[in-house]
Design an enzyme around this catalytic site. Sequence first.
Site, PDB file in Angstrom:
ATOM      1  N   GLY A  57      58.463  40.510  39.456  1.00 18.54           N
ATOM      2  CA  GLY A  57      59.030  40.684  38.157  1.00 18.54           C
ATOM      3  C   GLY A  57      60.071  39.393  38.300  1.00 18.54           C
ATOM      4  O   GLY A  57      60.406  38.882  39.206  1.00 18.54           O
ATOM      5  N   TYR A  85      59.148  40.821  43.870  1.00 23.42           N
ATOM      6  CA  TYR A  85      60.252  41.586  43.745  1.00 23.42           C
ATOM      7  C   TYR A  85      60.251  43.003  44.121  1.00 23.42           C
ATOM      8  O   TYR A  85      61.192  43.511  44.380  1.00 23.42           O
ATOM      9  CB  TYR A  85      60.542  41.613  42.052  1.00 23.42           C
ATOM     10  CG  TYR A  85      61.499  42.522  41.432  1.00 23.42           C
ATOM     11  CD1 TYR A  85      62.809  41.545  41.339  1.00 23.42           C
ATOM     12  CD2 TYR A  85      61.666  43.652  41.341  1.00 23.42           C
ATOM     13  CE1 TYR A  85      64.037  42.099  41.017  1.00 23.42           C
ATOM     14  CE2 TYR A  85      62.802  44.609  41.036  1.00 23.42           C
ATOM     15  CZ  TYR A  85      64.020  43.717  40.681  1.00 23.42           C
ATOM     16  OH  TYR A  85      65.105  44.216  40.217  1.00 23.42           O
ATOM     17  N   HIS A 175      52.109  37.114  46.294  1.00 23.45           N
ATOM     18  CA  HIS A 175      51.005  37.853  45.471  1.00 23.45           C
ATOM     19  C   HIS A 175      49.492  38.217  45.818  1.00 23.45           C
ATOM     20  O   HIS A 175      48.814  36.938  45.532  1.00 23.45           O
ATOM     21  CB  HIS A 175      51.064  37.163  43.871  1.00 23.45           C
ATOM     22  CG  HIS A 175      52.447  37.370  43.364  1.00 23.45           C
ATOM     23  ND1 HIS A 175      52.920  38.414  42.524  1.00 23.45           N
ATOM     24  CD2 HIS A 175      53.557  36.462  43.271  1.00 23.45           C
ATOM     25  CE1 HIS A 175      54.131  38.116  42.115  1.00 23.45           C
ATOM     26  NE2 HIS A 175      54.287  37.263  42.654  1.00 23.45           N
ATOM     27  N   ASP A 232      32.830  46.207  22.037  1.00 20.77           N
ATOM     28  CA  ASP A 232      33.863  47.073  22.321  1.00 20.77           C
ATOM     29  C   ASP A 232      33.435  48.334  21.090  1.00 20.77           C
ATOM     30  O   ASP A 232      33.321  49.383  21.531  1.00 20.77           O
ATOM     31  CB  ASP A 232      35.213  46.775  21.885  1.00 20.77           C
ATOM     32  CG  ASP A 232      35.677  45.661  22.966  1.00 20.77           C
ATOM     33  OD1 ASP A 232      35.073  45.540  23.901  1.00 20.77           O
ATOM     34  OD2 ASP A 232      36.592  45.140  22.840  1.00 20.77           O
ATOM     35  N   SER A 233      33.295  47.860  19.805  1.00 26.30           N
ATOM     36  CA  SER A 233      33.174  48.987  19.013  1.00 26.30           C
ATOM     37  C   SER A 233      31.616  49.658  19.166  1.00 26.30           C
ATOM     38  O   SER A 233      31.388  50.719  18.944  1.00 26.30           O
ATOM     39  CB  SER A 233      33.314  48.550  17.535  1.00 26.30           C
ATOM     40  OG  SER A 233      32.253  47.464  17.149  1.00 26.30           O
ATOM     41  N   LYS A 374      38.104  44.945  29.852  1.00 28.29           N
ATOM     42  CA  LYS A 374      36.789  44.439  29.161  1.00 28.29           C
ATOM     43  C   LYS A 374      35.480  44.521  30.052  1.00 28.29           C
ATOM     44  O   LYS A 374      34.421  45.026  29.483  1.00 28.29           O
ATOM     45  CB  LYS A 374      36.969  42.899  28.795  1.00 28.29           C
ATOM     46  CG  LYS A 374      35.650  42.221  27.879  1.00 28.29           C
ATOM     47  CD  LYS A 374      36.107  42.660  26.363  1.00 28.29           C
ATOM     48  CE  LYS A 374      35.180  42.008  25.513  1.00 28.29           C
ATOM     49  NZ  LYS A 374      35.344  42.332  24.228  1.00 28.29           N
TER      50      LYS A 374
END
Length: 518
Positions: A57, A85, A175, A232-233, A374
Amino acid sequence: MTQHDRLLIIDFGSQVTQLIARRLRELNVYCEIHPYQAVDGAFLTEFAPKAVILSGGPCSVIDDGSPRPPESVFTLGVPVLGICYGQQVMMQMLGGLVERGEGTAEFGRAYVTPSATPLPLLDGWFLTDKEQVWMSHGDHVSKIAPGFEVFATSPNAPYAVVADPARNFFAVQFHPEVHHTPNGAKLYENFIRLAGFSGDWTMGAYRDEAIEKIREQVGDAKVICGLSGGVDSSVAAVLIHEAIGDQLTCVFVDHGLLRQGEVDEVVGMFRDTYNIPLIHADEQELFLGELDGQSDPETKRKIIGRLFIDVFQKHAGEVGGAEFLAQGTLYPDVIESVSFSGGPSVTIKSHHNVGGLPEKMGLKLVEPLRELFKDEVRALGRELGLPASFIGRHPFPGPGLAIRCPGEITREKLDILRRADAVFIDQIRKHGLYDEIWQAFVAILPVRTVGVMGDGRTYDFACAMRAVTSVDGMTADVYPFSHEFLMETSTRIVAEVPGINRVTYDITSKPPGTIEWE
Ligand code: XMP
């Protein structure tokens, strides 16, 4: 219903928190991201995580009122991993010290080396003498908390990896979720192994549970779903149809701005292959009529948006008594993002594929993809048996060809554009490049240019081909076609598409350009 092993990611506002979730989902671990403000002792008890990750963060733990997790994170008896963080807040809360970096800040690539004692979290690391990691910190830990030991260091981070193995508490300064920490996935794999996850988050299981949930939510009510032809739809529609059959009706609005063959493809697939009740709303006259003479990009978008809602509402009304609206909302659209400017409040990004509809129509929402990323939607699509060619389709914008036809839209221009676009896509498929490209299309330019064909003069439209690579559409690079490919395609377009006598290739990245022309 099956209860999965759950991992909780407490978000302190890092730009890359979503990537932690991606890495874990790839390991078949179910996880959720929640902003630190929303996580208190009661939340933890209710969520019952099998492990917790404290994200990075932008704040400094040294500042008054800096974000913290609840103390009880450390008394749950589950493994905890602090990142950047998250490491610093963990050290501070457990009795260590953090200092501001005077000359010890690290941003970018760094190399860590191991200490003498091996740590199971780092199994598979240090096959050579050092590991590349990605650092992004100003503050650093200056004294570790009681019970912790150092297991790896970097030149500017003597406490790059610290751990209290007895309690399964781990804390890293770098990270591991980003691409630039090449062995980062291995670290997550070790962490979830140590936490005892069974890897039970699979698409097969997800599909069965989602179907059960949809049945529970909807009962015997009717559901309508706006189909755009996009992934997606489409996946949402097929999943809901599996759950509740003909209680679902799809509405496919043809605004006259679709690509060549698109109407037949969508109607054919949903009505004929899947037997899903489908209203094909042919509203070309309405849209093209209202767009007539309009050339301002925002005006065009607004007209299309408004008509879309009217038309959808009209046709949905034909279904009679629908109580639910299905939407293909994805997880990135619903993650609550941490807001530091607005104090403890959180900003919730909510995304409506057909903006404004739910409020206007007074319908409840069914959003069966809201836990998925996705690529997980694509995996679910494959699980549901949707054809690979359909799942891999390039994105297509809601306003369709309108934003690929700068200036005034005419039927003549739309016809020319459809044919040129089809040739370009055919070329890309023939050369086996379709899946390497995020999005490819042709835009027809609002200028006519002079040319010569045979013995005659031509005065026809110019067009621009556009092809980009991207991860999420937010930034994009130009696809580097070979000159041969570009010349062959240009020759084909001019020869096969009457009305075009000049072809250009758009070589603008995003930024500064956008992907679409309007
Ligand atoms: P831009 O042009 O903003 O596009 O770089 C980024 C991505 O978003 C798509 N796009 C849209 N999709 N409705 C949509 O559903 C829209 O109004 C819209 N405008 C742009 C674009 O095709 C690209 O994938």
